[in-house]
Design a protein around this motif. Structure first.
Motif, PDB file in Angstrom:
ATOM      1  N   ALA A 585      23.965  19.830 -33.158  1.00  0.00           N
ATOM      2  CA  ALA A 585      24.292  21.083 -32.480  1.00  0.00           C
ATOM      3  C   ALA A 585      23.047  21.807 -31.999  1.00  0.00           C
ATOM      4  O   ALA A 585      23.075  22.494 -30.970  1.00  0.00           O
ATOM      5  CB  ALA A 585      25.104  21.984 -33.415  1.00  0.00           C
ATOM      6  N   ASP A 586      21.933  21.647 -32.723  1.00  0.00           N
ATOM      7  CA  ASP A 586      20.725  22.406 -32.386  1.00  0.00           C
ATOM      8  C   ASP A 586      19.525  21.655 -32.926  1.00  0.00           C
ATOM      9  O   ASP A 586      19.514  21.234 -34.097  1.00  0.00           O
ATOM     10  CB  ASP A 586      20.796  23.805 -33.013  1.00  0.00           C
ATOM     11  CG  ASP A 586      19.750  24.754 -32.456  1.00  0.00           C
ATOM     12  OD1 ASP A 586      18.608  24.312 -32.231  1.00  0.00           O
ATOM     13  OD2 ASP A 586      20.068  25.928 -32.254  1.00  0.00           O
ATOM     14  N   LEU A 587      18.521  21.494 -32.089  1.00  0.00           N
ATOM     15  CA  LEU A 587      17.311  20.792 -32.519  1.00  0.00           C
ATOM     16  C   LEU A 587      16.642  21.481 -33.699  1.00  0.00           C
ATOM     17  O   LEU A 587      15.987  20.834 -34.527  1.00  0.00           O
ATOM     18  CB  LEU A 587      16.338  20.691 -31.345  1.00  0.00           C
ATOM     19  CG  LEU A 587      15.086  19.840 -31.549  1.00  0.00           C
ATOM     20  CD1 LEU A 587      15.451  18.408 -31.925  1.00  0.00           C
ATOM     21  CD2 LEU A 587      14.220  19.856 -30.305  1.00  0.00           C
ATOM     22  N   ALA A 588      16.819  22.803 -33.803  1.00  0.00           N
ATOM     23  CA  ALA A 588      16.200  23.543 -34.900  1.00  0.00           C
ATOM     24  C   ALA A 588      16.740  23.114 -36.259  1.00  0.00           C
ATOM     25  O   ALA A 588      16.150  23.424 -37.295  1.00  0.00           O
ATOM     26  CB  ALA A 588      16.432  25.045 -34.699  1.00  0.00           C
ATOM     27  N   GLN A 589      17.852  22.388 -36.269  1.00  0.00           N
ATOM     28  CA  GLN A 589      18.420  21.911 -37.533  1.00  0.00           C
ATOM     29  C   GLN A 589      17.595  20.788 -38.154  1.00  0.00           C
ATOM     30  O   GLN A 589      17.760  20.479 -39.333  1.00  0.00           O
ATOM     31  CB  GLN A 589      19.838  21.380 -37.295  1.00  0.00           C
ATOM     32  CG  GLN A 589      20.837  22.407 -36.794  1.00  0.00           C
ATOM     33  CD  GLN A 589      22.130  21.730 -36.348  1.00  0.00           C
ATOM     34  OE1 GLN A 589      22.127  20.868 -35.467  1.00  0.00           O
ATOM     35  NE2 GLN A 589      23.224  22.113 -36.973  1.00  0.00           N
ATOM     36  N   LEU A 590      16.727  20.140 -37.355  1.00  0.00           N
ATOM     37  CA  LEU A 590      16.026  18.953 -37.822  1.00  0.00           C
ATOM     38  C   LEU A 590      14.618  19.280 -38.300  1.00  0.00           C
ATOM     39  O   LEU A 590      13.960  20.181 -37.770  1.00  0.00           O
ATOM     40  CB  LEU A 590      15.942  17.925 -36.698  1.00  0.00           C
ATOM     41  CG  LEU A 590      17.275  17.329 -36.254  1.00  0.00           C
ATOM     42  CD1 LEU A 590      17.059  16.386 -35.088  1.00  0.00           C
ATOM     43  CD2 LEU A 590      17.954  16.599 -37.400  1.00  0.00           C
ATOM     44  N   PRO A 591      14.111  18.537 -39.270  1.00  0.00           N
ATOM     45  CA  PRO A 591      12.711  18.684 -39.660  1.00  0.00           C
ATOM     46  C   PRO A 591      11.796  18.135 -38.579  1.00  0.00           C
ATOM     47  O   PRO A 591      12.263  17.528 -37.609  1.00  0.00           O
ATOM     48  CB  PRO A 591      12.628  17.854 -40.945  1.00  0.00           C
ATOM     49  CG  PRO A 591      13.729  16.863 -40.829  1.00  0.00           C
ATOM     50  CD  PRO A 591      14.820  17.535 -40.065  1.00  0.00           C
ATOM     51  N   ALA A 602      15.527  21.277 -50.234  1.00  0.00           N
ATOM     52  CA  ALA A 602      15.771  22.714 -50.320  1.00  0.00           C
ATOM     53  C   ALA A 602      15.522  23.407 -48.992  1.00  0.00           C
ATOM     54  O   ALA A 602      16.054  24.493 -48.736  1.00  0.00           O
ATOM     55  CB  ALA A 602      14.891  23.324 -51.410  1.00  0.00           C
ATOM     56  N   THR A 603      14.724  22.786 -48.117  1.00  0.00           N
ATOM     57  CA  THR A 603      14.370  23.434 -46.847  1.00  0.00           C
ATOM     58  C   THR A 603      14.812  22.650 -45.620  1.00  0.00           C
ATOM     59  O   THR A 603      14.567  23.084 -44.504  1.00  0.00           O
ATOM     60  CB  THR A 603      12.844  23.634 -46.777  1.00  0.00           C
ATOM     61  OG1 THR A 603      12.187  22.365 -46.922  1.00  0.00           O
ATOM     62  CG2 THR A 603      12.378  24.585 -47.879  1.00  0.00           C
ATOM     63  N   THR A 604      15.446  21.477 -45.800  1.00  0.00           N
ATOM     64  CA  THR A 604      15.886  20.682 -44.657  1.00  0.00           C
ATOM     65  C   THR A 604      17.340  20.252 -44.842  1.00  0.00           C
ATOM     66  O   THR A 604      17.841  20.193 -45.971  1.00  0.00           O
ATOM     67  CB  THR A 604      15.020  19.423 -44.461  1.00  0.00           C
ATOM     68  OG1 THR A 604      15.225  18.534 -45.570  1.00  0.00           O
ATOM     69  CG2 THR A 604      13.551  19.780 -44.357  1.00  0.00           C
ATOM     70  N   LEU A 605      17.995  19.934 -43.727  1.00  0.00           N
ATOM     71  CA  LEU A 605      19.406  19.551 -43.740  1.00  0.00           C
ATOM     72  C   LEU A 605      19.623  18.043 -43.771  1.00  0.00           C
ATOM     73  O   LEU A 605      20.760  17.578 -43.742  1.00  0.00           O
ATOM     74  CB  LEU A 605      20.102  20.127 -42.502  1.00  0.00           C
ATOM     75  CG  LEU A 605      20.090  21.654 -42.362  1.00  0.00           C
ATOM     76  CD1 LEU A 605      20.709  22.075 -41.030  1.00  0.00           C
ATOM     77  CD2 LEU A 605      20.831  22.296 -43.526  1.00  0.00           C
ATOM     78  N   GLY A 606      18.524  17.265 -43.838  1.00  0.00           N
ATOM     79  CA  GLY A 606      18.654  15.820 -43.825  1.00  0.00           C
ATOM     80  C   GLY A 606      18.765  15.269 -42.418  1.00  0.00           C
ATOM     81  O   GLY A 606      18.705  15.992 -41.421  1.00  0.00           O
ATOM     82  N   PHE A 612      23.105  14.280 -43.122  1.00  0.00           N
ATOM     83  CA  PHE A 612      22.977  15.571 -42.448  1.00  0.00           C
ATOM     84  C   PHE A 612      24.073  16.526 -42.912  1.00  0.00           C
ATOM     85  O   PHE A 612      25.263  16.182 -42.940  1.00  0.00           O
ATOM     86  CB  PHE A 612      23.043  15.379 -40.939  1.00  0.00           C
ATOM     87  CG  PHE A 612      22.800  16.635 -40.157  1.00  0.00           C
ATOM     88  CD1 PHE A 612      21.552  17.247 -40.157  1.00  0.00           C
ATOM     89  CD2 PHE A 612      23.814  17.212 -39.416  1.00  0.00           C
ATOM     90  CE1 PHE A 612      21.321  18.401 -39.430  1.00  0.00           C
ATOM     91  CE2 PHE A 612      23.594  18.362 -38.685  1.00  0.00           C
ATOM     92  CZ  PHE A 612      22.350  18.965 -38.695  1.00  0.00           C
ATOM     93  N   THR A 613      23.677  17.745 -43.260  1.00  0.00           N
ATOM     94  CA  THR A 613      24.616  18.729 -43.813  1.00  0.00           C
ATOM     95  C   THR A 613      24.912  19.885 -42.864  1.00  0.00           C
ATOM     96  O   THR A 613      25.622  20.817 -43.239  1.00  0.00           O
ATOM     97  CB  THR A 613      24.066  19.293 -45.135  1.00  0.00           C
ATOM     98  OG1 THR A 613      22.767  19.867 -44.905  1.00  0.00           O
ATOM     99  CG2 THR A 613      23.954  18.206 -46.188  1.00  0.00           C
ATOM    100  N   GLY A 614      24.395  19.851 -41.644  1.00  0.00           N
ATOM    101  CA  GLY A 614      24.638  20.918 -40.680  1.00  0.00           C
ATOM    102  C   GLY A 614      25.786  20.599 -39.743  1.00  0.00           C
ATOM    103  O   GLY A 614      26.494  19.597 -39.879  1.00  0.00           O
TER     104      GLY A 614
END
Length: 856
Positions: A585-591, A602-606, A612-614
């Motif tokens: 949905a959004d590039l900002a979701q990725l590390p 703790a700081t990333t969604l996988g 992936f949890t987003g």
């Protein structure tokens, strides 16, 4: 055409005698060379000719990722690009077909064309294809070269590409007694970012390395036996891939069972010194040109691609000096025996293609010359694109149509309903719709005037299809500068895309925006005409403005892309493509792209559908059709199974729409254990075609050990006990239908791969870790490694590191020429023999072989 052994002269050397195996012949040929001659054979782009032995110069670097595209006919540089060869859709498009059978048929045609046009139909048959790195981040510059983000899907599809290239059956068995070409799977391993690909380090835990970044290589090796692997430029956990004993030997050879040769990327051996400035733990200083050669070649890097980033130093001109320096490497004292082992692998591959045998002996040669007379094809536009045959162009069109994914179809805008007569107006818009030169992806051939005449742009394809349905219709190509003109049309087709200015080898994307104001164009066209279809032909995911009613996607779709798109738009082909990656949905979701972790923190969604949890825009496996499918009645053949067992999973798929169509039934498994396991993983898939109202049963066989996880503390794979959920659906987010199975017990590891590394008794004290050539009277130490099904290793690992074989494991040896090498492993007289090591343990038998060349 069956293989028929032809008679040879009684005094013919072993390497020219087809009654010996390719590896036996290679050992004999290698033993006839001086050390400088041996070194001269270990360079790519070309190894040198040795006229006294009848060896021709050989180009190892050739390309055929989506059509044969380059042949290594010059030395010391990249291979020339070919003109007017068939250009098929790229790997990511193949990935969206989810159709291994289709990919096998395409790759078979690619290897046919290769045999027709390469020198004498017998040389340069090593193809640096396919790329099997995973599309784990949409910013990666080479996503179009990947098949998917998933190891299982990638291995299944790329495996059929390898089988087709090498002339094997779909089950991976050799046909006609020879390899048709040699496939090189690349890049091993974790080479998934371009900004640091040459001198960066891909860092991860061993579990991630095994379960994700190398799993597809493992499955390809076991199922399709690729002839070659290309190592990567990057370091993995601090060690340059070309010199990594852990990657090249422990994993690829000893654990996965790879039996071919390793080639470096071009010029990755040079980068050990120039880019990485690598100083091994046992070295007193960073490596120089001789040290980099010694460490890489002794680690199993058999071939040095000496083109690209280079300093003029290569295997050919550094091996003799490196041997003379007695350099201590990670495997012992660098010596000529290391060279022999690598050279035998390389020569085995060449002999296996039939290069050293009579034309009548090699069916692939006869078949190629029957299709195209020798001398007919030249690498110029004057060849009249003769190898772009109707069959190959039809295949390019079929694959392109099947790769196209219908992402969205609001209000049933597609398929187009073209009236048979009367006014009907279609507008086609976009630079990519009607370009003077179509972009076909990286490593493409050049289409000269003859090739262009056999290619179809989007505008040409749509115009031809619409006018064929309605001669009264109007199909216009509109300039992007005037989107308001789109208002007066019955439908508007906008072809938006990317090319190598957006992403390519050595260049990642910083964002997912469509380049050149294309998003603004789309928004303006949709505002002017709500009956707008957007076709995206891109390197991967891109951002779109809201409100587009119908969206089709493919990656770079080959020279028949326009005809294929028209087939889908008009309904002549019902779209059946499914996304082989997650559309976030959004590039900002990725590390950051340089972060190679997969699991969430703790700081990333996988990353990827597994972890992936987003939120996502379109899930992995998503793809619509012009009909609808219902999944139900999932059932299993047992509700309780042992960790060593197998489950049969069946489901019913029904076409509940009004149109014949194909869908991909996807089996996902959810494991019961800790939070760091995948949310789900693909365990099987099958593409099926159904008529309206038709129901078909699909069945999947799931090996429970394939669902294991790698326990780093124990250094082995384990199966979680508990309840597993099995779901059959049309995507990773589809509800589908599900069943549960209870898994009990633990894995009982049995032998899978047996790897001998023979030396003469006493060699270890001299720092010699491997050899092919033995003296008469030598006692042979096979240095046997046994890899079990849980990926534990027993026996020999590397010089000075061995573990006992498990209690109860029995080993016996046999020789095909006991007068040369006895079954108790004594070299008796000059000649060559193959020794087989047979291992029995827990009711399972596994075998490994090695060749011994005995000198007097």
């Amino acid at each position: 055409m069956p293989f028929v052994a032809l008679p040879v002269a009684a005094d013919a050397p072993v390497y020219l005698d087809p009654s010996y195996s390719p590896v036996e012949r290679a050992a004999d040929l290698a033993a006839r060379m001086t050390l400088p001659e041996k070194a001269s054979q270990m360079n790519s782009s070309q190894s040198a000719a040795i006229p006294r032995l009848g060896i021709a110069a050989y180009g190892w670097w050739n390309e055929a990722g989506h059509g044969v595209a380059r042949e290594g006919t010059r030395n010391g540089g990249g291979p020339p690009t070919l003109i007017n060869t068939t250009s098929y859709p790229v790997d990511l498009s193949l990935g969206s077909t989810w159709n291994p059978d289709l990919i096998y048929r395409e790759a078979t045609l690619i290897s046919d064309e290769t045999r027709e046009i390469f020198r004498n139909n017998t040389l340069d048959l090593s193809l640096y294809s396919p790329t099997v790195n995973l599309a784990r981040d949409p910013r990666w510059g080479r996503n179009d070269e990947a098949f998917s983000e998933d190891p299982l899907l990638t291995a299944a599809l790329a495996g059929q590409f390898v089988n087709g290239l090498q002339g094997q059956t779909p089950s991976g068995e050799t046909q006609n007694g020879y390899l048709k070409t040699i496939a090189t799977i690349k890049h091993f391993a974790a080479n998934n970012s371009e900004f640091n690909r040459v001198n960066g380090s891909s860092d991860m835990d061993e579990r991630t390395l095994r379960e994700y970044y190398t799993a597809q290589f493992r499955d390809l090796i076991r199922n399709s036996s690729p002839g070659s692997i290309m190592s990567a430029y990057n370091r993995v956990n601090g060690i340059p891939a070309p010199a990594s004993v852990h990657l090249n030997d422990t994993l690829a050879r000893q654990t996965f069972g790879f039996g071919g040769y390793f080639t470096s990327d071009c010029d990755a051996v040079y980068e050990i010194q120039a880019g990485h400035h690598w100083q091994p733990a046992n070295a007193a200083a960073p490596l120089d040109q001789f040290g980099r050669t010694a460490y890489a070649q002794s680690a199993g890097e058999d071939l040095n691609c000496n083109a690209g980033y280079k300093d003029g130093k290569n295997y050919g001109n550094t091996i003799p000096a490196a041997v003379a320096q007695h350099i201590t490497t990670d495997t012992g004292i660098y010596n000529e025996n290391d060279v022999d082992v690598s050279l035998v692998r390389l020569l085995t591959a060449r002999i296996a293609t039939g290069e050293f045998d009579a034309e009548a002996q090699v069916p692939w040669v006869a078949a190629a010359r029957a299709r195209l007379a020798p001398g007919t094809w030249t690498n110029a536009d004057t060849n009249a694109a003769v190898t772009e045959t109707p069959e190959r162009l039809a295949m390019a069109r079929e694959v392109a149509g099947e790769s196209t994914v219908l992402l969205k179809n609001d209000r049933g805008l597609l398929p187009l309903r073209v009236p048979a007569t009367g006014a009907y107006r279609v507008a086609v818009i976009g630079t990519y719709a009607n370009p003077p030169t179509m972009y076909l992806g990286g490593y493409s051939s050049i289409q000269g005037s003859a090739g262009v005449a056999k290619s179809v742009t989007t505008y040409a394809g749509v115009r031809a299809a619409v006018l064929a349905a309605n001669p009264d219709a109007t199909v216009d190509y509109l300039p992007a500068s005037d989107p308001a003109a789109a208002a007066g049309y019955d439908v508007v087709i906008v072809h938006a895309g990317t090319d190598d200015t957006t992403a390519r080898e050595a260049h990642d994307r910083a964002d997912l925006a469509l380049p050149g104001g294309q998003a603004e164009l789309i928004a303006q066209v949709v505002a002017a005409n709500p009956r707008t279809v957007v076709y995206l032909e891109t390197v991967g995911q891109v951002d779109l403005p809201p409100g587009v009613p119908a969206v089709l996607w493919s990656s770079y779709n080959g020279q028949q892309k326009g005809a294929a798109l028209a087939d889908v738009l008009t309904g002549a082909v019902n779209p059946s493509g499914h996304l082989p990656f997650t559309w976030y949905a959004d590039l900002a979701q990725l590390p950051p792209i340089g972060d190679y972790a997969i699991r969430p923190t703790a700081t990333t969604l996988g990353r990827t559908y597994q972890y992936f949890t987003g939120d996502v825009t379109y899930p992995f496996g998503h793809g619509l059709s012009y009909t609808r499918f219902r999944y139900g009645n999932v059932r299993v053949d047992r509700h309780r199974v042992d960790a060593d067992g197998t489950i049969l999973v069946s489901a019913d798929v029904t076409n509940v729409g009004r149109t014949t169509g194909a869908d991909v039934a996807q089996l996902y498994v959810r494991t019961p254990a800790a939070a760091d396991r995948p949310k789900q993983r693909l365990a099987g898939f099958r593409k099926i075609t159904l008529r309206p109202g038709q129901t078909s049963q699909v069945t999947f066989r799931v090996s429970v050990p394939s669902l294991a996880y790698f326990d780093e503390a124990a250094g082995r794979y384990r199966v979680d006990p508990g309840r597993y959920e099995l779901r059959v659906a049309d995507s990773s987010a589809g509800r589908g239908s599900r069943a549960n199975v209870a898994v009990t017990g633990t894995l009982h590891a049995v032998p899978e791969v047996v790897t001998p590394r023979p030396v003469a008794v006493g060699d270890a004290a001299l720092g010699i870790s491997q050899r092919v050539v033995f003296g008469t009277g030598s006692r042979i130490d096979p240095q046997l490694t046994v890899s079990l099904t849980d990926e534990t290793l027993a026996g020999y690992r590397t010089l000075g590191d061995s573990t006992p074989l498990p209690a109860g494991m029995r080993v016996r040896y046999t020789s095909n020429r006991p007068d040369v090498v006895s079954a108790d492993l004594v070299a008796l007289q000059p000649g060559v023999a193959t020794v087989t090591a047979t291992v029995d343990y827990r009711g399972r038998t596994a075998r490994g072989t090695f060749v011994v060349l005995v000198r007097g």
